[in-house]
Each structure stands twice: as structure tokens, then as C-alpha cells.
Design a protein around this motif. Structure first.
Motif, PDB file in Angstrom:
ATOM      1  N   GLN A  18      -6.242  -7.134   5.181  1.00  0.00           N
ATOM      2  CA  GLN A  18      -6.410  -6.582   3.934  1.00  0.00           C
ATOM      3  C   GLN A  18      -8.101  -6.523   3.524  1.00  0.00           C
ATOM      4  O   GLN A  18      -8.703  -5.382   3.001  1.00  0.00           O
ATOM      5  CB  GLN A  18      -5.885  -7.461   2.671  1.00  0.00           C
ATOM      6  N   SER A  19      -8.770  -7.720   3.887  1.00  0.00           N
ATOM      7  CA  SER A  19     -10.294  -7.515   3.746  1.00  0.00           C
ATOM      8  C   SER A  19     -10.986  -6.800   4.569  1.00  0.00           C
ATOM      9  O   SER A  19     -11.957  -5.976   4.110  1.00  0.00           O
ATOM     10  CB  SER A  19     -10.736  -8.989   3.635  1.00  0.00           C
ATOM     11  N   ALA A  20     -10.589  -6.441   5.757  1.00  0.00           N
ATOM     12  CA  ALA A  20     -11.009  -5.518   6.845  1.00  0.00           C
ATOM     13  C   ALA A  20     -11.113  -4.160   6.091  1.00  0.00           C
ATOM     14  O   ALA A  20     -11.983  -3.304   6.264  1.00  0.00           O
ATOM     15  CB  ALA A  20     -10.613  -5.636   8.066  1.00  0.00           C
TER      16      ALA A  20
ATOM     17  N   ARG B 262      -6.963 -11.449   6.041  1.00  0.00           N
ATOM     18  CA  ARG B 262      -8.101 -10.748   6.836  1.00  0.00           C
ATOM     19  C   ARG B 262      -7.852  -9.447   7.134  1.00  0.00           C
ATOM     20  O   ARG B 262      -8.775  -8.522   6.962  1.00  0.00           O
ATOM     21  CB  ARG B 262      -8.074 -11.649   8.287  1.00  0.00           C
TER      22      ARG B 262
ATOM     23  N   PHE C  73     -10.390  -3.135   3.139  1.00  0.00           N
ATOM     24  CA  PHE C  73     -10.984  -3.075   1.689  1.00  0.00           C
ATOM     25  C   PHE C  73     -12.617  -2.970   2.005  1.00  0.00           C
ATOM     26  O   PHE C  73     -13.130  -2.114   1.086  1.00  0.00           O
ATOM     27  CB  PHE C  73     -10.773  -4.248   0.846  1.00  0.00           C
TER      28      PHE C  73
ATOM     29  N   LEU D 144     -15.344 -11.492   9.977  1.00  0.00           N
ATOM     30  CA  LEU D 144     -14.171 -10.665  10.636  1.00  0.00           C
ATOM     31  C   LEU D 144     -14.467 -10.190  12.340  1.00  0.00           C
ATOM     32  O   LEU D 144     -15.644 -10.372  12.462  1.00  0.00           O
ATOM     33  CB  LEU D 144     -14.070  -9.271   9.968  1.00  0.00           C
TER      34      LEU D 144
ATOM     35  N   TRP E 106       0.680  -1.371   0.025  1.00  0.00           N
ATOM     36  CA  TRP E 106      -0.035  -0.034  -0.019  1.00  0.00           C
ATOM     37  C   TRP E 106       0.653   1.291   0.028  1.00  0.00           C
ATOM     38  O   TRP E 106       0.255   2.499  -0.032  1.00  0.00           O
ATOM     39  CB  TRP E 106      -0.969   0.085   1.065  1.00  0.00           C
TER      40      TRP E 106
ATOM     41  N   TRP F 289     -16.845 -11.262   5.208  1.00  0.00           N
ATOM     42  CA  TRP F 289     -16.825 -10.071   5.986  1.00  0.00           C
ATOM     43  C   TRP F 289     -17.325 -10.190   7.362  1.00  0.00           C
ATOM     44  O   TRP F 289     -16.915  -9.676   8.412  1.00  0.00           O
ATOM     45  CB  TRP F 289     -17.468  -8.774   5.235  1.00  0.00           C
TER      46      TRP F 289
END
Lengths: 329, 329
Positions: free
Chosen positions: B206-208, B204, B210, A275, A239, A272
Motif C-alpha cells: 500500500q505504501s509503495a 508495504r 501511495f 521499500l 481499491w 519509503w
């Protein structure tokens, strides 16, 4: 004295209006702005009612001067154009730009800005560094709410490029342009948000990621130190050169993000709800505290910050001298 | 030929056992591992039943060779130690390490590993690159489940340092040590997770993040391109040198993370329920697709990836040559 032609605002450019800055509040953020403004050749008045404000600000400027110099800015006689004025109205009387870094309490900010708008010149850019209070709310008590804008830096302002420019409901397009020009002239990378939202963008993203960090440590999947290394060795590196959308665009193969969304979007969406939704209860805070002491406790925070900023500057230099970094791809 | 003494595994070190690798699956991940293994002097057998596997792998190696060279690895005659063997049992028969990159479907992986554990030497390290299937599930069909471990790279494996080593419920400590030694010898930064969890850690996180990115774009707060710049100019830069816990430790002043948690933890927790819970419905996918085409559509994905990797390598070099980067602070 700084060379008048190096790093100072060129007098013939659109940035010429910003020669005199008033910095309200001499805390960490105020000191950082002050150092950046001075290194760019502005005259700066710091206004802070605390009796030890001068002493604190001068000590703080000494601390950040090496980082300013490492960024390539002139730092000799940095304080030659600095003065202190506890009285707010007097401090802003001849300001071209006012950057406010007062306490994060709405009534305090409202009172500050009522005073400032009456005392500052009509042309002055009026910006608050608030990280959380919407300009709309602060400006409720102002006669010219169109003049106020959030100019929220990512800490520390003298180092991290981002400044989030967040309009209030009544902030004018002229004010947004002023703010964008001003921060750009300081070498920052301002972004104008299209809508007011609590927490703005960078801190919301940071908070969303940190929430999952807390979950993973609370669940015993990794320690804080292990998680930090995972981030610096993968998504952090990534990033720094390509944001989340570009990253998934490049992860989608020749079809890019549209392909990614069609083929993997629903699997991601389905994950999601899995999480974490941690809370800072006593066991969690105790675990986080204990691990922080273990991971970082051997070295004073200030020393760790100096090391981090040194690495940060090296990284920024590498990106600046590399063609095809995120700013150019 | 590569020099036998440069970058090859030293024969007297603990990495000496790993001289011959079998790479199962010649897709993007398999090709990347293959290139990295070859550049470190290993003999590599690629096993992929597709008739065009050889052609695809050779083309892929040509593509990544410049990045391997930029990382300082030898790439002359990179394919001199490479061969292809479609038959799985034959391919792994003399392997010291098997890295599997097959389809992400449990029955397929179970079948692969049943074959591999019977055909591979008893000393071989057995690792799957899976990004989502737990080793526990894959190993259910194995006679020696203690031998299987997840070695999940962050894409692309030849470039990004992280490898997540994730034990299954029955993975042995010996296997974990083997995997850690092997990836370390390849110049990677492996992290052994303490517990199996869906999505492991990096994805995880990255997904949170995103998820909130999608929310902010769907809400019209920013565009994809604006959000990407916000990230690269703030949290991306930051997390490349200091992970989330260290960042908040340094944001807590002299009291560090414990102070931060006590004074700001509850405000952060109170804001978490306000983070977005977007869905990939038609309007959202349409908006994301349209913005991706606008932001990235002018340049082929492959070209964008080459530019990103070039910037990534410049950044990694800067961090490697900077004292006090995250690896050392």
C-alpha cells in the motif's frame, strides 16, 4: 443484426459523429477495441498488413463475444458491420474515429500517423492506444499535431473501464473533448491526464506496487501465490471501491486525510527508503518463474483469463447495481 | 440470544478451544475484533483502563452491527456475552485467545504481554494486532516468547478478509497453527508470512503504491479525485479478482509470467528509477490537504466510511457467489 436502438449510438446525441471506426492493428488490443466498437453499433474497418489478420481478428472476436454479452452488449451478428482493408489510407478514408494499436516503436507510429492524417476526414478523432510513447513524440511528424491524442486502455479495453486520455504538448482542447465524449459513449470511464508523463498513471502505479511485490518474493517473505491472496483479500478489494486517497482519508478518522498526513505522514515517508529496489537478475527471474509455474502452470493461460474475466464482470455488475460505490460516494 | 448452533464455533471441531476471548484495548481495532468475536458466538472480555471504555465500545458496536448483519452474521443481543474488566490480569485469566490492540509503543506492549503471559491460561492463543512492531521485539520481555504471534488485520477487521500472521524469531509452529485455525474459523483469510519484515506485506505494498500517488498529485499530473477514479476503474477492480503476479501471468500471453519477465522485465526494471520519491514538505501537504477537502470535505468521514463499507460488502458478496474468483482459480 443488432437492434438499431439498443446500445447503438443514438443519432441525436453528441456521440452521433462516431459511426465509422478504423482500427489500426489487429492484435490483442485492436481486437478488443473492435469487439467493443461493433457491440456499440459502429461500423469498423480493421487495417493490418499481416496476411492472416482477418482470421486472427475473427477468432479473437469469437473469444471475447461471451464477455461482451455478459456486459449486457448485443453480440448477434457482431461481424456484420466489420470489414478488413490492409491499405492504411483506404481504411481510414471515411473514418469518424481512428484507434491505432500498432507496434510500440516510435518510427512505425510516426509513419502510420503521417499517412492517417492525410487520408482521414478532417473531423475524425485520432487516437493511439500506446502504453508508453508520448503523443508529443508521435505527432512530431504530423502537420496537425493538435489532432492526435493518447487513448490508452487498461487491458482488455472491452472489459476494464479506464481509458487514460493523455494530451501531447500540442494536443488541442477540442481533441481532448472529442476523445472524452467518444470513450464515455462506449461506456468507458475516461480520465484526462493534466500532463504527459512516461508510463501515464495506471501503469506507473502498477509498476510501483509490483516492484515491492518482486522484492518481497525475492526476499522470501511470501510466495507469489501468497502475495496474490494478500492483495485480493485486502488492498485489491479496498481499491475496487475506494481509491488510495479516499482510503487514507477514511483511515484518518474524523479529521480525514489532513489528519492522517499530519500524524502519520512522516512515519510513512521515513519508511519509503526501506521499500525494495529489486533487480531482475538470474536468481530472481528463476525464482519468479519457478513459483509462477507452480502457482499457475496447471491451467492454460487462456482458461485462467476467461475465469478472471468472468469474476471481473461479476464484480463490475455488483458495483454497478450498488448505490454508493466509488462512482457515487 | 444468538442461536447456539448458528455461526457459533462447533464444539466438536478444532476451533472448539476458542470459546472465550480477551480483547485488550477498546479502540477502533479492538471494537471491530470484539464485534466479530461476539457475532461468531464467543464470550468476550474487553480490557481497557480508560473510564469511558464501556461507553465507547458499546457505541462502536452499535456502529458496526449493520455491517456484521450484512455479512450474514447474527447480531441480535450482540452484547449479551460481552463484559468489561479494566484489570488486565483478571481479564485474561480464563481466556482461550487474547487479541491485543494496545498503543503502538514497544515498552507498553512489552509490559502488557509480560502481564498477560503470567495471567492467561497455558493453552491460550496470544496475538497482537500491531501493524508495525515485530513480535520478536515485543516478546523479548516474555518468558515464553514462542507463544506470541502478530495477528495483524487490515482495517476494519470485521470486514476485510486478510489477517497477516507474522511470526517472531522464536514464535513456535504450534502458535502459528493455532492462529491460522482461529482466524480461519472466524471467516477470515489469514496468511502466514515466512519472515518478519517491517510493515509486513499489505502495508508495504500500500505504501509503495501511495508513494507514487503522492508523486503524481504533487507533480500535477492528476488530482487526488482523478487518481482515485483511475485506480477504482482499473488496477483496483483487477486486483480484487487477481493479484499482481496472476495479473502479469495473464498479461504474458500463452507463455505467462515467465514470458512476461523475459520480454518486458528489463523495460520495467529500467523504468523503476523514474518512479517518484516525493517528500511530505509543506507545499505537498498543503496541496494534498486542499484537494482532500475539495474531494471529500462535503460529507463527514463516518458517513463516507459507511458508504464504502456497504459497497465493500456488496463486492465481497458478489465474489463469494461467483465461481472462479481468486479463491478458486
Amino acid at each position: 443484426m443488432n437492434s438499431p436502438t439498443t446500445h447503438a449510438f443514438p443519432t441525436d446525441a453528441k456521440t452521433a459523429p462516431y459511426r465509422r471506426a478504423a482500427v489500426i492493428g489487429g492484435g490483442v488490443i485492436g481486437i478488443s477495441w473492435t469487439g467493443l466498437f461493433l457491440a456499440h453499433g459502429l461500423d469498423v474497418v480493421v487495417s493490418d498488413p499481416r496476411p492472416d489478420a482477418r482470421e486472427k481478428v475473427l477468432a479473437g472476436l469469437d473469444e471475447i463475444a461471451p464477455a461482451l454479452a455478459a456486459l449486457g452488449l448485443p453480440t448477434e451478428n457482431l461481424t456484420a458491420r466489420l470489414r478488413f482493408e490492409a491499405d492504411l489510407a483506404t481504411a481510414v478514408a471515411d473514418a469518424d474515429v481512428v484507434q491505432e494499436n500498432g507496434p510500440e516503436r516510435l518510427p512505425v507510429k510516426q509513419e502510420i500517423w503521417q499517412t492517417v492524417e492525410q487520408a482521414a476526414p478532417a473531423h475524425a478523432l485520432l487516437a493511439t492506444s500506446t502504453s508508453g510513447i508520448p503523443a508529443t513524440a508521435i505527432a512530431e511528424a504530423m502537420r496537425q499535431p493538435e489532432r492526435l491524442v493518447v487513448g490508452h486502455p487498461f487491458n482488455p479495453p472491452h472489459l476494464v473501464p479506464l481509458v487514460e486520455i493523455v494530451p501531447g504538448e500540442r494536443t488541442s482542447a477540442h481533441t481532448l473533448r472529442q476523445a472524452h465524449d467518444f470513450y464515455t459513449a462506449l461506456g468507458k470511464k475516461p480520465q484526462i491526464l493534466r500532463k504527459e508523463i512516461p508510463g501515464f498513471v495506471a501503469n506507473r502505479l502498477q509498476s510501483a506496487l509490483f516492484r515491492e511485490c518482486v522484492h518481497l518474493v525475492a526476499e522470501g517473505v511470501v510466495t507469489e501465490a501468497e502475495l496474490d491472496e494478500i492483495v485480493t483479500d485486502s488492498i485489491g478489494l479496498r481499491w475496487a471501491v475506494a481509491g488510495p486517497f479516499r482510503t487514507f482519508h477514511l483511515g484518518g478518522g474524523p479529521g480525514g486525510l489532513p489528519h492522517f498526513l499530519r500524524h502519520l505522514g512522516h512515519a510513512m515517508e521515513a519508511a519509503w527508503p526501506g521499500l525494495g529496489t529489486p533487480v531482475f537478475d538470474e536468481p530472481t527471474v528463476a525464482r519468479l518463474t519457478e513459483q509462477a509455474e507452480h502457482a499457475f502452470g496447471d491451467t492454460p493461460v487462456g482458461e485462467l483469463a476467461i475465469r478472471r474475466d468472468r469474476a471481473q464482470i461479476a464484480l463490475m455488475r455488483a458495483l454497478a447495481t450498488t448505490p454508493d460505490t466509488h462512482a457515487h460516494v
